[in-house]
Design an enzyme around this catalytic site. Structure first.
Site, PDB file in Angstrom:
ATOM      1  N   GLU A 291       0.406  -0.664  -0.387  1.00  0.00           N
ATOM      2  CA  GLU A 291       0.139   0.027  -0.342  1.00  0.00           C
ATOM      3  C   GLU A 291       1.129   1.393  -0.194  1.00  0.00           C
ATOM      4  OE1 GLU A 291      -2.080  -3.390   1.063  1.00  0.00           O
ATOM      5  OE2 GLU A 291      -0.581  -2.872   1.650  1.00  0.00           O
ATOM      6  N   GLN A 313      -7.547  -2.457  -1.533  1.00  0.00           N
ATOM      7  CA  GLN A 313      -8.862  -4.052  -1.949  1.00  0.00           C
ATOM      8  C   GLN A 313      -9.630  -3.344  -0.925  1.00  0.00           C
ATOM      9  OE1 GLN A 313      -7.016  -8.131  -1.518  1.00  0.00           O
ATOM     10  NE2 GLN A 313      -7.480  -7.394  -3.143  1.00  0.00           N
ATOM     11  N   PHE A 314      -9.520  -3.686   0.659  1.00  0.00           N
ATOM     12  CA  PHE A 314      -9.999  -2.891   1.932  1.00  0.00           C
ATOM     13  C   PHE A 314      -9.994  -2.263   2.014  1.00  0.00           C
ATOM     14  CE2 PHE A 314     -11.145  -7.822   1.160  1.00  0.00           C
ATOM     15  CZ  PHE A 314     -12.413  -7.024   1.199  1.00  0.00           C
ATOM     16  N   ASP A 316      -9.899  -0.840   5.734  1.00  0.00           N
ATOM     17  CA  ASP A 316      -8.529  -0.883   6.803  1.00  0.00           C
ATOM     18  C   ASP A 316      -7.303  -1.042   5.974  1.00  0.00           C
ATOM     19  OD1 ASP A 316     -11.540  -2.425   6.132  1.00  0.00           O
ATOM     20  OD2 ASP A 316     -11.047  -3.342   8.423  1.00  0.00           O
ATOM     21  N   HIS A 358     -11.792  -5.591   8.186  1.00  0.00           N
ATOM     22  CA  HIS A 358     -12.231  -5.503   6.457  1.00  0.00           C
ATOM     23  C   HIS A 358     -13.567  -4.859   7.437  1.00  0.00           C
ATOM     24  CE1 HIS A 358      -9.543  -9.111   6.421  1.00  0.00           C
ATOM     25  NE2 HIS A 358      -9.708  -8.687   5.090  1.00  0.00           N
TER      26      HIS A 358
END
Length: 545
Positions: A291, A313-314, A316, A358
């Protein structure tokens, strides 16, 4: 030469430099990005993420490690176990060499080889330049005391400025008289620069208040809008509206590139990238699980004219890229007045039994950071319109997409282009007794609660914030002045959630009109449990409202 200013977190410069290299490669340029760091920065996570992505994508990046054997005061033996930092190169599948950093000729030759490789499409190179520590980490910090006297003396003897001058004399390239004249002239130039700096007046106080955001251009967009025929003939889901927005913006503007984990052939964890990679394989890019590296590369590319859209992707997982957002992207325009048009898409929120890693709602972390816009669409049209506006915005914009809404809400999109304005709230339901303020999925909780209250004769007005930063105080204040009561609903945790900011603003500006205390309904200060019945017990709902 293009110069990107230093980022104090040092290792964080590597993904940004890789992003500049990415921009060069995408545009077909033969330019090369060169990043200078110290040995200490090689211990950071960004060293790995940025260099690994540059290697995988074969970016034209040269990483020069100025190894003076000490990171501030920490000696090399306490930083890494390898014999040489250049030994890491093969692990990334890239060339690396250790060079005498005090030898200008050796450095020029090594850089020449690295530039040739980069321009040939062979990817990055590590050059470890061995130097000596001759000054403190900063003047006056006394960190030079950690260098033993005999070691320091050897470094001073090898100082490349006088040593190279002596070598040029020995080779007959430079005569003593010319050398003396050059050294005197150099000293004069340096002293004059120091004097100018000391004598310069401080910047005007107004500079402290200059904008943190680049201005959004008014009028026609840079490229014509793309509206696909027949788009509004059927109901569209929230997720499909996002997909449509990405499609239309990629058609409209060739500088838009998508980056993220599993967004290529797989088309994303929530399939919001459906059909995009097959059409634009060079502009829809799968990334490693990195990330921070991905966001840093997006920043570097944005500085050179690209418009990256990065999918977490999430939501979080954005915590792994926190530094690149709050300390790099957010500060760029205030520091240099150079726009940084990146978009971070974040599938966030709970209600689907996804557990503590998530299901979070981290929008408050970024709303607290000057220089980042925060968008939280609640409706299908806003999922499209606010994302399109974010992509066209010249600033870092974080778009929080509540994944509970992805396929649970549908509507027919209006004809023509769907383009929202960032920074405007909307009254979703008029009322006169009470104002309910929400955003994202909590807007629908407010709407549901308002419907129940209406059965009891209470007409609640629902305000959908849509955008947290910039915050539309005028719309919220006008509603509360009319109703005299305010209740703020959000799924993020109660303490220091964005609702606290809304409440504070209302307490300050709407106090004379308030007939009751401002109240909040939010997630209790706890992680998200995995069991659905436990999660449901903590989620805001119409009954709690």
């Amino acid at each position: 030469i293009l110069h990107v200013g230093m980022i104090s977190h040092l290792g964080a410069m590597i993904p940004v430099a890789a992003g500049c290299a990415f921009a060069f490669r995408q545009s077909g340029s033969d330019r090369v990005a060169i990043n200078f760091i110290g040995d200490g920065a090689t211990s950071t996570g960004d060293f790995h993420e940025g260099l690994n992505m540059a290697a995988v994508w074969k970016l034209p990046l040269i990483l020069v490690i100025e190894n003076n054997r000490y990171a501030f005061s920490t000696p090399a033996r306490l930083q890494y176990a390898a014999e040489r930092l250049a030994d890491r190169g093969p692990g990334y599948g890239i060339p690396a060499e250790t060079v005498d950093g005090n030898d200008p000729d050796a450095m020029a030759e090594a850089l020449g080889r690295a530039v040739d490789r980069a321009r040939a499409g062979e990817g990055p190179t590590i050059i470890e330049a061995m130097l000596g520590r001759m000054r403190g980490h900063s003047e006056g910090d006394d960190s030079l005391k950690v260098v033993p006297p005999e070691e320091l003396a050897a470094y001073v003897d090898a100082d490349p400025v006088p040593a190279y001058g002596e070598r040029l004399e020995e080779d007959g390239v430079l005569d003593p008289e010319t050398r003396t004249r050059l050294e005197a002239r150099i000293a004069q130039i340096v002293e004059a620069a120091i004097t100018r700096a000391i004598d310069a007046p401080p910047p005007p106080v107004e500079v402290a208040f200059r904008p943190a955001f680049a201005p959004v251009p008014e009028g026609a967009p840079a490229a014509p809008a793309i509206v696909r025929p027949g788009r509004s003939s059927a109901e569209t889901t929230y997720a499909d509206a996002i997909n449509q927005a990405l499609l239309e913006e990629m058609e409209r503007d060739e500088s838009v590139v998508l980056m993220g984990q599993d967004i290529g052939v797989f088309e994303g964890a929530f399939r919001t990238n459906r059909g995009l990679h097959s059409r634009w394989p060079r502009r829809v890019l799968d990334t490693p699980i990195a990330e921070s590296g991905t966001i840093g590369i997006a920043v570097g590319a944005a500085l050179l004219g690209w418009r990256p859209v990065v999918e977490m992707q999430f939501g979080d997982f954005v915590s792994c890229g926190f530094n690149q957002l709050v300390n790099v992207a957010a500060k760029l325009y205030y520091r240099w007045e150079v726009p940084c048009p990146i978009v971070i898409r974040l599938p966030s929120g709970g209600g689907v039994g996804a557990g503590p890693f998530h299901s979070q709602n981290p929008e408050g972390w970024f709303a607290h950071t000057a220089g980042i816009k925060v968008v939280c669409p609640a409706t299908v049209s806003d999922a499209m319109g606010l994302l399109k506006a974010a992509i066209r915005d010249p600033n870092p914009v974080m778009v929080f997409e509540h994944k509970y809404l992805y396929r649970r809400i549908k509507s027919v999109l209006p004809d023509g282009e769907v383009l929202a304005r960032i920074g405007e709230a909307r009254v979703m339901r008029p009322g006169r007794h009470l104002t309910l303020v929400g955003y994202g999925a909590s807007t629908w909780i407010c709407m549901e609660a308002a419907g129940e209250l209406a059965k009891q004769g209470v007409e609640a007005e629902v305000v959908d914030l849509r955008t947290l930063v910039p915050y539309d105080e005028e719309t919220v204040l006008a509603s509360v002045k009319k109703t005299g009561r305010a209740l703020i609903v959000h799924e993020a945790q109660l303490t220091l959630g964005f609702g606290a900011e809304v409440a504070a603003r209302l307490a300050d500006a709407a106090f004379p009109w308030l007939d009751a205390p401002i109240r909040r309904v939010a997630w209790p200060d706890r992680p998200v449990p995995y069991a659905k019945n436990l999660e449901k017990a903590l989620l805001p709902d119409k009954d709690k409202v």
